[in-house]
Design an enzyme around this catalytic site. Structure first.
Site, PDB file in Angstrom:
ATOM      1  N   ARG A  56      -6.332   1.459 -12.318  1.00  0.00           N
ATOM      2  CA  ARG A  56      -7.202   1.989 -11.253  1.00  0.00           C
ATOM      3  C   ARG A  56      -7.853   3.284 -11.696  1.00  0.00           C
ATOM      4  O   ARG A  56      -7.171   4.224 -12.110  1.00  0.00           O
ATOM      5  CB  ARG A  56      -6.362   2.193  -9.993  1.00  0.00           C
ATOM      6  CG  ARG A  56      -7.032   3.032  -8.929  1.00  0.00           C
ATOM      7  CD  ARG A  56      -6.260   2.914  -7.653  1.00  0.00           C
ATOM      8  NE  ARG A  56      -6.532   3.987  -6.725  1.00  0.00           N
ATOM      9  CZ  ARG A  56      -5.989   4.069  -5.511  1.00  0.00           C
ATOM     10  NH1 ARG A  56      -5.136   3.139  -5.114  1.00  0.00           N
ATOM     11  NH2 ARG A  56      -6.279   5.072  -4.716  1.00  0.00           N
ATOM     12  N   ASP A 102       0.913  10.606   1.890  1.00  0.00           N
ATOM     13  CA  ASP A 102       0.641   9.844   0.666  1.00  0.00           C
ATOM     14  C   ASP A 102       0.333  10.824  -0.466  1.00  0.00           C
ATOM     15  O   ASP A 102      -0.781  10.931  -0.957  1.00  0.00           O
ATOM     16  CB  ASP A 102      -0.540   8.888   0.913  1.00  0.00           C
ATOM     17  CG  ASP A 102      -0.776   7.959  -0.269  1.00  0.00           C
ATOM     18  OD1 ASP A 102       0.132   7.787  -1.094  1.00  0.00           O
ATOM     19  OD2 ASP A 102      -1.895   7.397  -0.354  1.00  0.00           O
ATOM     20  N   LEU A 130      -0.221   4.285   0.788  1.00  0.00           N
ATOM     21  CA  LEU A 130      -0.533   5.025   2.014  1.00  0.00           C
ATOM     22  C   LEU A 130       0.228   4.444   3.202  1.00  0.00           C
ATOM     23  O   LEU A 130       0.814   5.175   4.006  1.00  0.00           O
ATOM     24  CB  LEU A 130      -2.051   4.985   2.278  1.00  0.00           C
ATOM     25  CG  LEU A 130      -2.492   5.552   3.628  1.00  0.00           C
ATOM     26  CD1 LEU A 130      -2.168   7.027   3.742  1.00  0.00           C
ATOM     27  CD2 LEU A 130      -3.990   5.323   3.848  1.00  0.00           C
ATOM     28  N   SER A 179       0.815  -1.217   0.000  1.00  0.00           N
ATOM     29  CA  SER A 179       0.000   0.000   0.000  1.00  0.00           C
ATOM     30  C   SER A 179       0.850   1.270   0.000  1.00  0.00           C
ATOM     31  O   SER A 179       1.738   1.435   0.852  1.00  0.00           O
ATOM     32  CB  SER A 179      -0.879  -0.015   1.254  1.00  0.00           C
ATOM     33  OG  SER A 179      -1.252   1.303   1.622  1.00  0.00           O
ATOM     34  N   SER A 197      -6.577   9.263  -1.998  1.00  0.00           N
ATOM     35  CA  SER A 197      -7.968   9.330  -2.456  1.00  0.00           C
ATOM     36  C   SER A 197      -8.965   9.611  -1.344  1.00  0.00           C
ATOM     37  O   SER A 197     -10.096  10.014  -1.619  1.00  0.00           O
ATOM     38  CB  SER A 197      -8.358   8.002  -3.111  1.00  0.00           C
ATOM     39  OG  SER A 197      -7.441   7.639  -4.086  1.00  0.00           O
TER      40      SER A 197
HETATM   41  C1  SPV Z   1      -3.375   2.701  -0.645  1.00  0.00           C
HETATM   42  O1  SPV Z   1      -3.483   1.760   0.152  1.00  0.00           O
HETATM   43  O2  SPV Z   1      -2.360   3.418  -0.697  1.00  0.00           O
HETATM   44  C2  SPV Z   1      -4.448   3.012  -1.590  1.00  0.00           C
HETATM   45  C3  SPV Z   1      -5.831   2.895  -1.189  1.00  0.00           C
HETATM   46  O3  SPV Z   1      -4.135   3.467  -2.676  1.00  0.00           O
HETATM   47  S1  SPV Z   1      -6.389   4.458  -0.687  1.00  0.00           S
HETATM   48  O4  SPV Z   1      -5.607   4.873   0.458  1.00  0.00           O
HETATM   49  O5  SPV Z   1      -7.805   4.328  -0.373  1.00  0.00           O
HETATM   50  O6  SPV Z   1      -6.193   5.398  -1.798  1.00  0.00           O
HETATM   51 MG    MG Z   2      -2.300   4.382  -2.691  1.00  0.00          MG
END
Ligand code: SPV
Ligand code: MG
Length: 308
Positions: free
Chosen positions: A172, A73, A63, A61, A138
């Site tokens: 995505r 992020d 994030l 991930s 996001s």
């Molecule tokens: C992540 O895990 O970094 C993602 C999902 O891209 S989100 O944080 O919802 O964008």
């Molecule tokens: Mg991400």
């Protein structure tokens, strides 16, 4: 010239009949037969724990990796830092790893360089989102400009031409996050399928699954669908199964669990100037030794350190 990949884990270096990590990931993400689950990992320890819990695949991930490094992020961590984190995640388990590659850190050229390096690091797949550099997570704020549809399709084609079948490519779509609605999301899904994506990740940050399910019913599984139900976490998994979704990503839960636990423990130690009351609430060091296979090192020492 097409990039010639080296063989990578778990088959590297031996004759082996085990499926490759790419085959394992493809069987999960690119199949509508059964719902698969990818668990977030952001370092070697979180990857190891996810494997112990029985997960069959990992989500590296963005994030969670950024947060564990102390970055936001928002592409604050560099692509080389992402690749380094992925290397540790890959090396820590036998599980296939789908990497969150954000938007590819630039244009088609940056995206194909990133994916080539992720492949060399042993990743099994990459997810690229149609955001602009620098991206913003996001789930926060309103600043989510979408990439031009043709430009992003070019990024996907460049990646496909670079890593071909050696990396699962997930496209995505951020159209729902950016507030563009269903028609734009479907238009983009068609373009990305045409560009060579193996699966579509449709992201939504609504608190119910309604928006995501509207996409799924319109898209009709022309390519398998991957979802990230962080905000619509109350929706039972049976709903996702019934909708024919291929893969659910639990995207950040180990990182958030770690943050909550670290905070509780730090607060308690600071307040009580003692670790006595928290000892029974944290992992014993023996568990850490066991997770990281210190027993294997002891056996290896007997084998390689003892004089003949
Ligand atoms: C992540 O895990 O970094 C993602 C999902 O891209 S989100 O944080 O919802 O964008
Ligand atoms: Mg991400």
């Amino acid at each position: 010239m097409q990039y010639q990949p080296q063989s990578v884990r778990p088959n590297a270096g031996h004759q082996c009949t085990r499926p490759s990590s790419v085959e394992m990931l493809r069987a999960q993400v690119c199949s509508n037969d059964d719902l698969s689950f990818l668990m977030e990992a952001h370092d070697g320890l979180s990857a190891t724990i996810a494997q112990r819990s029985g997960f069959k695949g990992l989500w590296a991930s963005g994030l969670s990796i950024a947060s564990s490094l102390g970055y936001r992020d928002a592409n604050e961590a560099s692509w080389t830092q992402l690749v380094q984190s992925v290397e540790r995640i890959v090396d820590s388990t036998d599980l296939p790893v789908l990497v969150d590659g954000d938007g590819g850190f630039g244009n088609f050229n940056n995206a194909r360089l990133l994916t080539r390096k992720l492949h060399q690091a042993g990743a099994a797949g990459v997810s690229l989102e149609d955001s602009c550099f620098p991206k913003m997570n996001s789930l926060i704020g309103e600043r989510h400009p979408l990439a031009d549809i043709d430009e992003f399709a070019g990024r996907l084609r460049a990646v496909k031409d670079t890593v071909a079948e050696h990396l699962v490519l997930v496209a995505r779509i951020e159209a729902l996050i950016a507030g563009h609605g269903l028609n734009e999301a479907i238009l983009r899904a068609h373009a990305y399928a045409e560009a060579g994506a193996d699966a579509i990740l449709i992201h939504s940050r609504k608190s119910t699954a309604y928006e995501m399910l509207s996409f799924v019913s319109e898209w009709r599984n022309r390519l398998p669908v991957v979802i990230v139900p962080t905000t619509y976490y109350r929706t039972p998994v049976s709903t996702f199964r019934d909708a024919g979704i291929s893969t659910v990503i639990w995207a950040n839960h180990s990182m958030r669990a770690a943050a909550a636990a670290m905070r509780r423990v730090c607060d308690s130690i600071a307040a009580h100037e003692s670790v006595a009351s928290i000892e029974s609430h944290i992992a014993p060091v023996s568990e850490i030794f066991e997770l990281l296979r210190y027993d294997e090192l002891a056996l290896a020492e007997k084998r390689y350190l003892q004089p003949r």
